[in-house]
Motif scaffolding. Structure first.
Motif, PDB file in Angstrom:
ATOM      1  N   MET A  42     -39.993   1.880  65.290  1.00  0.00           N
ATOM      2  CA  MET A  42     -41.320   1.327  65.118  1.00  0.00           C
ATOM      3  C   MET A  42     -42.191   1.831  65.951  1.00  0.00           C
ATOM      4  O   MET A  42     -42.079   1.927  67.125  1.00  0.00           O
ATOM      5  N   HIS A  50     -35.393   0.473  64.358  1.00  0.00           N
ATOM      6  CA  HIS A  50     -35.902  -0.275  63.041  1.00  0.00           C
ATOM      7  C   HIS A  50     -34.887   0.278  62.037  1.00  0.00           C
ATOM      8  O   HIS A  50     -34.885  -0.577  61.226  1.00  0.00           O
ATOM      9  N   ASP A  68     -38.021  -6.155  61.059  1.00  0.00           N
ATOM     10  CA  ASP A  68     -38.912  -6.149  61.901  1.00  0.00           C
ATOM     11  C   ASP A  68     -37.996  -6.173  63.314  1.00  0.00           C
ATOM     12  O   ASP A  68     -37.545  -7.387  63.935  1.00  0.00           O
ATOM     13  N   ARG A  70     -39.106  -6.165  66.264  1.00  0.00           N
ATOM     14  CA  ARG A  70     -39.427  -7.026  67.271  1.00  0.00           C
ATOM     15  C   ARG A  70     -38.779  -8.304  67.323  1.00  0.00           C
ATOM     16  O   ARG A  70     -39.154  -9.085  68.415  1.00  0.00           O
ATOM     17  N   ARG A  71     -37.897  -8.760  66.118  1.00  0.00           N
ATOM     18  CA  ARG A  71     -37.367 -10.145  66.189  1.00  0.00           C
ATOM     19  C   ARG A  71     -36.006  -9.937  66.949  1.00  0.00           C
ATOM     20  O   ARG A  71     -35.224  -9.290  66.471  1.00  0.00           O
ATOM     21  N   GLN A 214     -46.808  -1.406  57.384  1.00  0.00           N
ATOM     22  CA  GLN A 214     -47.457  -2.496  57.985  1.00  0.00           C
ATOM     23  C   GLN A 214     -47.574  -3.694  57.252  1.00  0.00           C
ATOM     24  O   GLN A 214     -47.403  -4.730  57.343  1.00  0.00           O
ATOM     25  N   ILE A 217     -44.307  -5.368  56.313  1.00  0.00           N
ATOM     26  CA  ILE A 217     -44.021  -6.441  57.258  1.00  0.00           C
ATOM     27  C   ILE A 217     -44.689  -7.634  57.418  1.00  0.00           C
ATOM     28  O   ILE A 217     -44.199  -8.582  57.691  1.00  0.00           O
ATOM     29  N   HIS A 221     -43.504 -11.602  57.082  1.00  0.00           N
ATOM     30  CA  HIS A 221     -43.760 -12.710  58.022  1.00  0.00           C
ATOM     31  C   HIS A 221     -44.113 -13.638  57.511  1.00  0.00           C
ATOM     32  O   HIS A 221     -44.122 -15.031  57.785  1.00  0.00           O
TER      33      HIS A 221
END
Length: 476
Positions: A42, A50, A68, A70-71, A214, A217, A221
């Motif tokens: 990402m 990713h 994602d 980042r999770r 983006q 994503i 969320h």
């Protein structure tokens, strides 16, 4: 001269509108069970994955994508999904006495894998640490000359072909393949411009990120229901597969081009493959014994690695000059290889049954890197080594006198005007252990420059000249 060779090849490619081969022999080891690995990160998350596609040559890749990265739980789930593939690959290579080979698309992808290996080794999850350790083998080998563990597809192709574009542009695997296999009847620059629209590194197009990825994503969320979240995850998966699959396919195509029978065997690669197998077994044995992989090397380990890299560079150079015809010719042009004709062989009796042989040579080469005392070795045939005694420029040629150190019987039978190719000593991969032992001993006794004690004063062996400038000028 090597730069002139590249410029000439690129001009010819530009004239033809197609890449031209610059070698006839294969320049990299092609492992039949190599893994092709394609990772996407990402934007702004260089230490994440990713999306991933992993597979053998000729097989459909296995694809894993998280919505994602980042999770943390999702990211670690993707990494755990990849771990068994590499465990299996490494175990098969150890059982076969060979080494794993990983192919990525470009130098950027190679650096991304190396960065991931450093990061994952220091996580708090043992299985994630294990994946980082396995990737570290390839990452640590990547900067070493002649390594065959981590191959960049664009770098491997550039060793075989020259294109009509700038060298930096060859890092885009899609444009490089377009030059190698252009569409008949289509303007090459239009085809390259189209190919460059498709990302070939580890990042997606920023325009694609802003317009499609983006928002998807964000919708993921914002979703409240599991079914809605699954829907957005499927959207993200579809988007990233559209980026991932072309990169993986291009890397597969590069592998296929280099596996083609058109490339002649290169004996220099046999030694590189053997050395890679030994390095891999040493690395895995250290992991079995529980040795820790530090983030930064201590001074002693760093010095030893520098010695190993220097030895690898010299061995690679010596091996390619002996077995790679294109490298030999570039060496002649650059002055690294002496190609000279034998004028005469002079025999001098020192004492009963002991003779000394002197060889006089001549060459028309320019830019030679020769000095008195240099020792050169024959690059073909039996072992012959010559110690340079004198070098003189005589008009358009260079005259050389050398004493035979090894191969006296062979030199006696060399006819006049025979052509010899002379260069560095044959590679000695097994000699690395001795050099490392020497370095370890030296590091146990640091020099005075690294301590507080000053060395004792020593008297000068020769008197100081009255005029130092005149004395220095007299040396030239």
């Amino acid at each position: 001269m090597a730069d002139l060779f590249q410029v000439t090849a690129r001009l010819r490619a530009l004239q033809r509108g197609q890449a031209v081969p610059i070698v006839s022999q294969r320049q990299v080891v092609i492992q039949p069970d190599a893994r092709i690995i394609t990772l996407l990160a990402m934007a702004g998350e260089d230490t994440s994955v990713h999306a991933a596609a992993i597979g053998r040559f000729g097989d459909a890749p296995q694809i894993g994508i998280v919505a994602d990265p980042r999770r943390r739980d999702d990211q670690y789930g993707l990494l755990r999904w990849m771990l068994p593939m590499f465990e299996t690959c490494y175990a098969e290579c150890r059982a076969a006495g060979t080494f794993p080979q990983l192919w990525v698309s470009s130098a950027g992808a190679l650096g991304h894998l190396d960065t991931l290996a450093d990061r994952l080794r220091f996580t708090d999850e043992p299985d994630i640490q294990r994946l980082g350790e396995l990737w570290t083998y390839a990452g640590e080998r990547s900067p070493i000359d002649g390594q065959q563990a981590l191959i960049s597809a664009s770098g491997a192709l550039r060793m075989h072909f020259a294109t009509g574009q700038q060298e930096a542009e060859d890092e885009h695997l899609g444009s490089l393949l377009t030059w190698i296999e252009p569409t008949p009847g289509r303007d090459i620059f239009a085809a390259v411009a189209t190919a460059e629209e498709q990302p070939m590194g580890v990042k997606t197009d920023p325009r694609f990120d802003r317009r499609w990825l983006q928002p998807a994503i964000e919708d993921f969320h914002a979703a409240q229901e599991q079914s809605e979240r699954s829907f957005h995850h499927a959207r993200i998966t579809q988007m990233l597969e559209g980026v991932l699959r072309p990169i993986h396919a291009a890397t597969q195509r590069a592998y296929a081009l280099l596996d083609d029978p058109r490339w002649r065997p290169n004996p220099a690669l046999d030694a590189l493959a053997d050395q890679e197998a030994r390095e891999f077994e040493r690395f895995m044995a250290a992991r079995d014994e529980g040795h820790h992989l530090p983030y930064r090397d201590k001074p002693k380990a760093g010095a030893i690695k520098i010695v190993a890299r220097e030895r690898a560079a010299s061995n690679l150079d010596a091996g390619t000059l002996r077995h790679d015809r294109a490298a030999r010719e570039r060496g002649v042009g650059a002055g690294k290889v002496l190609r000279a004709a034998v004028l005469k062989v002079i025999e001098r009796r020192i004492r009963p049954k002991l003779f000394e042989y002197t060889v006089e040579l001549t060459t028309a080469q320019t830019g030679l890197h020769l000095r008195e005392g240099d020792i050169l070795f024959a690059l073909d045939g039996p072992t012959i080594s010559l110690r340079i005694d004198a070098v003189q420029r005589r008009g358009a040629t260079t005259w050389i006198r050398a004493t035979v150190d090894k191969g006296k019987r062979t030199v006696k039978s060399i006819p006049e005007n025979a052509i010899l190719d002379l260069g560095p000593e044959a590679p000695n991969w097994n000699g690395l252990g001795f050099e490392l032992q020497q370095m370890s001993i030296r590091l146990m006794n640091p020099p005075w420059t690294h301590g507080n004690a000053m060395p004792a004063a020593a008297p000068a062996a020769r008197p100081m000249p009255a005029d130092l400038l005149v004395a220095v000028e007299g040396l030239t």
